[in-house]
Design an enzyme around this catalytic site. Structure first.
Site, PDB file in Angstrom:
ATOM      1  N   LYS A 129      -4.472   2.840  -2.462  1.00 50.49           N
ATOM      2  CA  LYS A 129      -5.105   3.232  -1.210  1.00 50.49           C
ATOM      3  C   LYS A 129      -4.723   4.656  -0.838  1.00 50.49           C
ATOM      4  CE  LYS A 129      -7.448  -0.389   0.357  1.00 50.49           C
ATOM      5  NZ  LYS A 129      -6.959  -1.333   1.311  1.00 50.49           N
TER       6      LYS A 129
ATOM      7  N   MET B 145      -7.555   8.302  10.180  1.00 51.80           N
ATOM      8  CA  MET B 145      -8.277   8.772   8.993  1.00 51.80           C
ATOM      9  C   MET B 145      -9.219   9.925   9.326  1.00 51.80           C
ATOM     10  SD  MET B 145      -9.151   5.067   7.294  1.00 51.80           S
ATOM     11  CE  MET B 145      -9.389   4.189   8.834  1.00 51.80           C
TER      12      MET B 145
ATOM     13  N   ASP C 108       0.829  -1.212   0.000  1.00 52.41           N
ATOM     14  CA  ASP C 108       0.000   0.000   0.000  1.00 52.41           C
ATOM     15  C   ASP C 108       0.860   1.257   0.000  1.00 52.41           C
ATOM     16  OD1 ASP C 108      -2.338  -1.415   0.180  1.00 52.41           O
ATOM     17  OD2 ASP C 108      -2.473  -1.258   2.359  1.00 52.41           O
TER      18      ASP C 108
HETATM   19  N1  SAH Z   1      -3.179  -0.255   9.544  1.00 48.27           N
HETATM   20  C1  SAH Z   1      -2.727   1.096   9.814  1.00 48.27           C
HETATM   21  C2  SAH Z   1      -3.839   2.105   9.706  1.00 48.27           C
HETATM   22  C3  SAH Z   1      -4.400   2.249   8.302  1.00 48.27           C
HETATM   23  S1  SAH Z   1      -5.641   3.484   8.186  1.00 48.27           S
HETATM   24  C4  SAH Z   1      -2.075   1.126  11.201  1.00 48.27           C
HETATM   25  O1  SAH Z   1      -2.210   0.178  11.972  1.00 48.27           O
HETATM   26  O2  SAH Z   1      -1.413   2.128  11.520  1.00 48.27           O
HETATM   27  C5  SAH Z   1      -4.716   4.881   7.644  1.00 48.27           C
HETATM   28  C6  SAH Z   1      -4.586   5.891   8.762  1.00 48.27           C
HETATM   29  O3  SAH Z   1      -3.566   5.497   9.662  1.00 48.27           O
HETATM   30  C7  SAH Z   1      -4.196   7.272   8.308  1.00 48.27           C
HETATM   31  O4  SAH Z   1      -5.305   8.009   7.865  1.00 48.27           O
HETATM   32  C8  SAH Z   1      -3.642   7.850   9.596  1.00 48.27           C
HETATM   33  O5  SAH Z   1      -4.688   8.242  10.462  1.00 48.27           O
HETATM   34  C9  SAH Z   1      -2.960   6.643  10.200  1.00 48.27           C
HETATM   35  N2  SAH Z   1      -1.522   6.609   9.895  1.00 48.27           N
HETATM   36  C10 SAH Z   1      -0.873   5.677   9.196  1.00 48.27           C
HETATM   37  N3  SAH Z   1       0.452   5.947   9.149  1.00 48.27           N
HETATM   38  C11 SAH Z   1       0.634   7.081   9.857  1.00 48.27           C
HETATM   39  C12 SAH Z   1       1.762   7.874  10.225  1.00 48.27           C
HETATM   40  N4  SAH Z   1       2.993   7.537   9.830  1.00 48.27           N
HETATM   41  N5  SAH Z   1       1.565   8.972  10.982  1.00 48.27           N
HETATM   42  C13 SAH Z   1       0.338   9.315  11.405  1.00 48.27           C
HETATM   43  N6  SAH Z   1      -0.768   8.610  11.092  1.00 48.27           N
HETATM   44  C14 SAH Z   1      -0.630   7.505  10.347  1.00 48.27           C
END
Ligand code: SAH
Length: 257
Positions: free
Chosen positions: A58, A172, A36
């Site tokens: 995505k 998100m 992704d």
């Molecule tokens: N599976 C992922 C989440 C996917 S949904 C996990 O466990 O982290 C995608 C959301 O994750 C984004 O909209 C944001 O809110 C968060 N996110 C993912 N990577 C991030 C990062 N490096 N810093 C801040 N938020 C992050």
């Protein structure tokens, strides 16, 4: 033909070194990597040179591949005997749709394994100097999506978020920030509750701003905070003043409270 296998691997939140040893092993040994946008591209350098790397998008507003297509790729590749790593940002089980992909594999008799990862809702606050739990600041912590479907927008849920949970990590949610703050205040959360927004957490581009429910929207606009970001709501946010350790680019002293 012998069937392959799918490994659902958590890539971690951004810093490539936060992948697990098991995750790295899967990445190094797979024939196909399906990844992704939020996966740090540096991780792909650990894959075999001859491994096929399939980007499946995505973005918040558009998908390069639709979910059904991703499901089909996994089943097709593993069905043809390939070992597939499905690399997902953070933890595959936290807002990662692993449930849909794994059920699809199971229903096609494709063997799979889940390799957990470090989720952004914990890691981004940690890199911003905020532990998501601390016994002096409360006893409950929740992962909530800011992308609530309409039918989930019920009053009781917001009341529970506002009154029943000490610390909340919204995923998100950056495009719904004003909605989130309004709903929480409307349902009884103190408007002065501290809020942190951590953008690109654990990466060299990490930025954090801190404010309160009543003014964080304005601050987020001022600093142009954007996706991907964790919105962390709760008194624990104030501990950042004492616990900040990760040097952020140009923002290490911006606390706002
Ligand atoms: N599976 C992922 C989440 C996917 S949904 C996990 O466990 O982290 C995608 C959301 O994750 C984004 O909209 C944001 O809110 C968060 N996110 C993912 N990577 C991030 C990062 N490096 N810093 C801040 N938020 C992050």
């Amino acid at each position: 033909m012998k069937k392959g296998k799918v490994f659902f691997v958590g890539a971690g939140p951004g810093d490539p070194k936060l992948i697990t040893l098991r995750g790295l092993e899967c990445l190094q040994q797979s024939d196909v990597i399906v990844y992704d946008r939020l996966v740090n591209p540096e991780l792909l350098t650990y894959a075999r040179e001859d491994a096929r790397k399939i980007f499946c998008g995505k973005f918040p507003d558009r998908h390069v591949m639709r979910q059904e297509q991703i499901n089909d790729v996994l089943v097709r590749e593993a069905g043809e005997g390939q070992v597939v790593t499905r690399l997902k940002g953070g933890d595959p089980c936290v807002f990662g749709r692993v449930g849909e992909e794994a059920v699809h594999c199971a229903s096609h008799d494709i063997e799979f394994e889940i390799v957990p990862g470090i989720t952004a809702g914990i890691a981004a606050p940690a890199y911003a100097g905020i532990p998501v739990t601390h016994r002096d600041y409360g006893s409950s912590f929740a992962f909530v999506t800011g992308h609530l479907r309409d039918r989930q927008e019920d009053h009781r849920k917001w009341e529970a978020f506002a009154r029943g949970i000490d610390t909340i990590a919204f995923y998100m949610g950056i495009n719904k920030l004003s909605h989130i703050c309004e709903r929480l205040i409307e349902h009884g959360r103190d408007p002065e509750t501290p809020v942190a927004i951590i953008e690109w957490g654990t990466t060299e581009n990490q930025r954090t701003i801190v404010g309160e429910l009543h003014n964080i929207v304005e601050k987020a606009e001022q600093h142009n905070m954007t996706h991907p970001a964790i919105i962390l709501v709760g008194d624990i946010v104030t501990i950042r003043e004492k616990m900040q350790w990760f040097q952020e680019r140009g923002f290490s002293r911006l606390t706002g409270v």
